[in-house]
Design an enzyme around this catalytic site. Structure first.
Site, PDB file in Angstrom:
ATOM      1  N   LYS A  19     -15.133  -9.990   8.635  1.00  0.00           N
ATOM      2  CA  LYS A  19     -14.134 -10.579   8.350  1.00  0.00           C
ATOM      3  C   LYS A  19     -14.792 -12.101   7.729  1.00  0.00           C
ATOM      4  O   LYS A  19     -14.195 -12.712   7.000  1.00  0.00           O
ATOM      5  CB  LYS A  19     -13.113 -10.955   9.119  1.00  0.00           C
ATOM      6  CG  LYS A  19     -12.235  -9.661   9.466  1.00  0.00           C
ATOM      7  CD  LYS A  19     -11.151  -9.396   8.456  1.00  0.00           C
ATOM      8  CE  LYS A  19     -10.407  -8.304   8.569  1.00  0.00           C
ATOM      9  NZ  LYS A  19      -9.785  -7.596   7.496  1.00  0.00           N
ATOM     10  N   GLU A  52       2.047   1.562  -3.387  1.00  0.00           N
ATOM     11  CA  GLU A  52       0.732   2.273  -4.277  1.00  0.00           C
ATOM     12  C   GLU A  52       0.670   3.684  -4.075  1.00  0.00           C
ATOM     13  O   GLU A  52       0.400   4.430  -5.034  1.00  0.00           O
ATOM     14  CB  GLU A  52      -0.533   1.479  -3.766  1.00  0.00           C
ATOM     15  CG  GLU A  52      -1.572   1.533  -4.668  1.00  0.00           C
ATOM     16  CD  GLU A  52      -2.892   0.888  -4.178  1.00  0.00           C
ATOM     17  OE1 GLU A  52      -2.864   0.255  -3.116  1.00  0.00           O
ATOM     18  OE2 GLU A  52      -4.126   1.348  -4.635  1.00  0.00           O
ATOM     19  N   GLU A  62     -15.918 -11.250   4.344  1.00  0.00           N
ATOM     20  CA  GLU A  62     -14.759 -10.981   3.512  1.00  0.00           C
ATOM     21  C   GLU A  62     -14.193 -12.368   2.961  1.00  0.00           C
ATOM     22  O   GLU A  62     -14.144 -12.309   1.768  1.00  0.00           O
ATOM     23  CB  GLU A  62     -13.955 -10.156   4.230  1.00  0.00           C
ATOM     24  CG  GLU A  62     -12.513  -9.967   3.192  1.00  0.00           C
ATOM     25  CD  GLU A  62     -11.514  -9.147   4.297  1.00  0.00           C
ATOM     26  OE1 GLU A  62     -11.222  -7.967   3.719  1.00  0.00           O
ATOM     27  OE2 GLU A  62     -11.027  -9.733   5.137  1.00  0.00           O
ATOM     28  N   CYS A  91      -8.459  -2.278   4.343  1.00  0.00           N
ATOM     29  CA  CYS A  91      -8.195  -3.634   5.091  1.00  0.00           C
ATOM     30  C   CYS A  91      -9.627  -3.926   5.931  1.00  0.00           C
ATOM     31  O   CYS A  91      -9.729  -4.950   6.371  1.00  0.00           O
ATOM     32  CB  CYS A  91      -7.174  -3.279   5.900  1.00  0.00           C
ATOM     33  SG  CYS A  91      -6.490  -1.643   6.607  1.00  0.00           S
ATOM     34  N   CYS A 150     -10.182  -1.559  14.964  1.00  0.00           N
ATOM     35  CA  CYS A 150     -10.495  -3.121  15.252  1.00  0.00           C
ATOM     36  C   CYS A 150     -10.588  -3.232  16.641  1.00  0.00           C
ATOM     37  O   CYS A 150     -11.189  -4.448  17.237  1.00  0.00           O
ATOM     38  CB  CYS A 150      -9.495  -3.990  14.689  1.00  0.00           C
ATOM     39  SG  CYS A 150      -9.709  -3.797  12.622  1.00  0.00           S
ATOM     40  N   GLU A 159       0.858  -0.961   0.008  1.00  0.00           N
ATOM     41  CA  GLU A 159       0.050  -0.063  -0.006  1.00  0.00           C
ATOM     42  C   GLU A 159       0.956   1.146  -0.111  1.00  0.00           C
ATOM     43  O   GLU A 159       0.511   2.271  -0.725  1.00  0.00           O
ATOM     44  CB  GLU A 159      -0.931  -0.191   1.151  1.00  0.00           C
ATOM     45  CG  GLU A 159      -2.134   1.095   1.213  1.00  0.00           C
ATOM     46  CD  GLU A 159      -3.269   0.505   2.060  1.00  0.00           C
ATOM     47  OE1 GLU A 159      -3.828  -0.417   1.786  1.00  0.00           O
ATOM     48  OE2 GLU A 159      -3.608   1.291   2.862  1.00  0.00           O
ATOM     49  N   GLU A 209     -14.511 -12.569  -5.350  1.00  0.00           N
ATOM     50  CA  GLU A 209     -13.192 -12.074  -5.769  1.00  0.00           C
ATOM     51  C   GLU A 209     -11.817 -11.988  -5.201  1.00  0.00           C
ATOM     52  O   GLU A 209     -11.017 -11.524  -5.321  1.00  0.00           O
ATOM     53  CB  GLU A 209     -13.581 -10.637  -6.375  1.00  0.00           C
ATOM     54  CG  GLU A 209     -13.940  -9.704  -5.152  1.00  0.00           C
ATOM     55  CD  GLU A 209     -15.354  -9.665  -4.709  1.00  0.00           C
ATOM     56  OE1 GLU A 209     -15.661 -10.909  -4.498  1.00  0.00           O
ATOM     57  OE2 GLU A 209     -16.009  -8.665  -4.560  1.00  0.00           O
ATOM     58  N   SER A 212      -7.673   1.584  -2.134  1.00  0.00           N
ATOM     59  CA  SER A 212      -6.565   0.741  -2.478  1.00  0.00           C
ATOM     60  C   SER A 212      -6.799  -0.585  -2.949  1.00  0.00           C
ATOM     61  O   SER A 212      -7.809  -1.194  -2.435  1.00  0.00           O
ATOM     62  CB  SER A 212      -5.466   0.588  -1.200  1.00  0.00           C
ATOM     63  OG  SER A 212      -4.684  -0.467  -1.359  1.00  0.00           O
TER      64      SER A 212
HETATM   65 FE1  HC1 Z   1      -8.251  -5.351  11.823  1.00  0.00          FE
HETATM   66 FE2  HC1 Z   1      -6.549  -5.695   9.857  1.00  0.00          FE
HETATM   67  S1  HC1 Z   1      -6.395  -4.209  11.492  1.00  0.00           S
HETATM   68  S2  HC1 Z   1      -8.830  -5.146   9.613  1.00  0.00           S
HETATM   69  O1  HC1 Z   1      -9.189  -3.922  12.343  1.00  0.00           O
HETATM   70  O2  HC1 Z   1      -6.000  -4.438   8.548  1.00  0.00           O
HETATM   71  O3  HC1 Z   1     -10.723  -7.377  11.885  1.00  0.00           O
HETATM   72  O4  HC1 Z   1      -7.169  -6.315  14.548  1.00  0.00           O
HETATM   73  O5  HC1 Z   1      -6.908  -8.048  11.580  1.00  0.00           O
HETATM   74  O6  HC1 Z   1      -6.933  -7.998   8.061  1.00  0.00           O
HETATM   75  O7  HC1 Z   1      -3.876  -6.697  10.447  1.00  0.00           O
HETATM   76  C1  HC1 Z   1      -9.584  -6.580  12.016  1.00  0.00           C
HETATM   77  C2  HC1 Z   1      -7.726  -6.053  13.437  1.00  0.00           C
HETATM   78  C3  HC1 Z   1      -7.072  -6.866  11.250  1.00  0.00           C
HETATM   79  C4  HC1 Z   1      -6.747  -6.994   8.527  1.00  0.00           C
HETATM   80  C5  HC1 Z   1      -4.952  -6.369  10.208  1.00  0.00           C
END
Ligand code: HC1
Ligand code: SF4
Length: 568
Positions: free
Chosen positions: A357, A281, A360, A298, A502, A278, A365, A318
């Site tokens: 998550k 990027e 996700e 993220c 998070c 990133e 994709e 991103s």
């Molecule tokens: Fe997160 Fe991440 S910080 S998104 O908040 O970018 O869930 O903890 O795991 O994938 O590393 C969540 C936390 C986590 C991702 C990272």
């Protein structure tokens, strides 16, 4: 300042103080059910009523402020009986299946029933026969258990500005539901899980997938690896009596090994990789006239949000997959090759503070390895359940270390877990790449804290970079509207779906409040300070990954495995 008494105890406080808070000053905890310290007061349940000397009617302690000379009585026989009656009316509609409820032993209604000694209820038990709704695969809604406190609606509408759920009808028909009573996946829900986090009872919870994990571990043919998100380590301990923010990394690793995972790895490794991708990027976009500001990608609740509400801004997002997904793709390619393991026989399990998550990891994709990159996602709460089921005495465990190489990480990665962390981690690396100089002080204080929107201008040795950070979707909206209107000149924006990032995720131990978020945030920065390496590009395991496998950031292989495109 006004002077009042509460149960005869004199209290001096500002006149804007709620009776509830004034009572706390006198050392009295008035029971509450619909009240939540982070949310607008609805005062619907009336469990917190108190008597006022000289007045006939009770007043709610959460819905009324004090006034000079007032004398409140919180504990008279009349108050106690009225509260008990209210609770019994709620319980009359509530299924009596505490034994098999996910909130058994940490349900706010159960605690009140216990505290009030309700053993022989005066009303017959007639719960509403509402079927459980769990077809979305992420969030379970068991509305028969709903106590109609309205906290979930408040958080969904006011904090997240999503509006997937709302109140409907009046009087006995009053309920909390989705538009046209649709399943959650047919609404604008982003799966942030904030409604779960504030639900006082077992009406909302994540879809439990621990059985899948137990089965994979028990399957001798499977090589089961686990990754743990940054924010889990400062919250998991709460499930075992530790104070919020306690750093439980070593015990957590030991517990995961005891549970039987073949390798205990760290999402933080992939967070360091994310910074490499990133950060480059960003530099690429800045030097070649790319779409700016670049916005982080993220947080999967945020991705769901931008796809639904601001699809025209997707070019800003991103192309990097989240660390969770980068980890899965690298585990099933790089690690599988290195360790001589058939990726088809590998199961990747994630422990996440997040409910989105789960969604996700199932997106079509997102998979780059030729398999599903992350097979099962469980929340911090689900992991705690597994540890308890296994009879592991968490507090007695000796600290252990993550396995190499996908368990090696830096302080820049652990701060991903709190709002501002991805930004700071990126700046720690981008500074050195841009200036060619060593960064003496890696602490970027200006991007830290729980404030909803943070803005900063960072000096990269003469080159100024304007950045912004939003946590919580209401705050994200404000920044997005500015970007849409062409009113801002940021180069880089971090957006995290949940308040605080998070650490405040929808999968974290129950009881998350602003105060708890502050403690967890402090734990994250302490964990960062305690790590020997605090910049992603200095992670030796990441350097090895690029040398042995990826080539360089944004390489063809990186694009195949670590980047994606989201669609409106
Ligand atoms: Fe997160 Fe991440 S910080 S998104 O908040 O970018 O869930 O903890 O795991 O994938 O590393 C969540 C936390 C986590 C991702 C990272
Ligand atoms: Fe609203 Fe988030 Fe709950 Fe969905 S998961 S209903 S968006 S609070």
């Amino acid at each position: 300042i006004v002077n009042i008494t509460i149960d005869g105890i004199p209290v001096s406080c500002p006149e804007t103080t709620l009776i509830l808070d004034a009572a706390k000053m006198a050392g009295i905890d008035i029971p509450v059910l619909c009240y939540h310290p982070d949310l607008k007061v609805r005062a619907t349940c009336r469990v917190c009523i108190v008597e006022v000397k000289g007045q006939k009617k009770f007043k709610t302690a959460c819905g009324n402020e004090v006034w000079d000379g007032a004398e409140f009585i919180t504990n008279s026989p009349a108050v106690r009986q009225a509260r008990k009656d209210i609770l019994e009316l709620i319980l009359a509609e509530h299924p009596q299946d505490c034994l098999k409820c996910v909130r058994n032993t940490n349900c706010e209604l159960q605690k009140l029933a216990r505290d009030f000694g309700i053993s022989k209820p005066q009303f017959a038990n007639k719960p509403n026969p509402i079927p459980i709704e769990d077809s979305n695969g992420v969030i379970v809604r068991d509305m028969a258990k709903c106590v109609k406190c309205g906290r979930c609606v408040e958080v969904c509408q006011e904090v997240q500005t999503v509006g997937a759920i709302n109140t409907a009808h009046r009087s006995v028909e009053y309920e909390i539901t989705t538009a046209f009573d649709r399943s959650l996946q047919d609404t604008v829900c982003v799966y942030c899980g904030q409604c779960i986090a504030v639900c006082p009872v077992g009406a909302l919870y994540e879809k439990d997938e621990t059985e899948k994990v137990w089965q994979a571990i028990a399957d001798a043919d499977k090589h089961v690896v686990v990754q743990v998100a940054p924010a889990v380590r400062v919250a998991l301990g709460e499930e075992f009596g530790m104070a919020p923010g306690s750093i439980a990394t070593g015990k957590m690793v030991a517990a995961l090994r005891r549970l039987g995972f073949d390798k205990v790895f760290d999402t933080d490794f992939a967070a360091d990789v994310t910074i490499m991708e990133e950060g480059n990027e960003l530099l690429e976009r800045m030097s070649h006239g790319g779409v700016l500001p670049l916005i982080t990608s993220c947080s999967p609740g945020w991705i769901n949000f931008v796809e639904t509400f601001y699809p025209e801004l997707l070019p800003h997002v991103s192309s990097c997959k989240s660390p969770q997904q980068m980890f899965g793709a690298l585990a099933k390619t790089y690690y599988a090759q290195k360790a001589g393991i058939d990726a088809g026989k590998m199961t990747v399990v994630s422990i996440m503070p997040c409910t989105a998550k789960k969604y996700e990891s199932a997106r079509p994709e997102i998979n780059g390895s030729g398999y599903r990159d992350v097979d099962v996602v469980i929340t911090t709460r689900e992991l705690a359940r597994m540890i308890k089921q296994a009879g592991i005495d968490f507090n007695k465990l000796d600290d252990q270390e993550f396995d190499a190489p996908l368990g090696i990480s830096t302080g820049a990665a652990v701060i991903f877990g709190t709002s501002g962390g991805v930004m700071e981690a990126a700046l720690r690396t981008v500074y050195e790449v841009v200036t060619g100089k060593e960064l003496v002080d890696v602490d970027f204080e200006s991007v830290r804290g729980l404030t909803g929107i943070k803005e900063a201008e960072v000096d990269l040795d003469g080159k100024k970079v304007k950045v912004a950070i939003a946590n919580g979707l209401k705050n994200a909206r404000q920044i997005l509207d500015k970007i849409k209107a062409g009113e801002c000149d940021y180069q880089f924006v971090e957006i995290m779906c949940c308040p605080g990032g998070c650490i405040g995720g929808g999968g974290q131990p129950h009881g998350t409040t602003k105060a708890v978020r502050e403690e967890r945030m402090a734990g994250i920065y302490q964990a960062d300070r305690e790590l020997p390496i605090r910049q992603s590009h200095k992670n030796p395991a990441v350097t090895a990954l690029y040398e042995e496998f990826l080539g360089k950031p944004l390489s063809r292989k990186s694009h195949e495995l670590l980047h994606t495109h989201y669609h409106p």
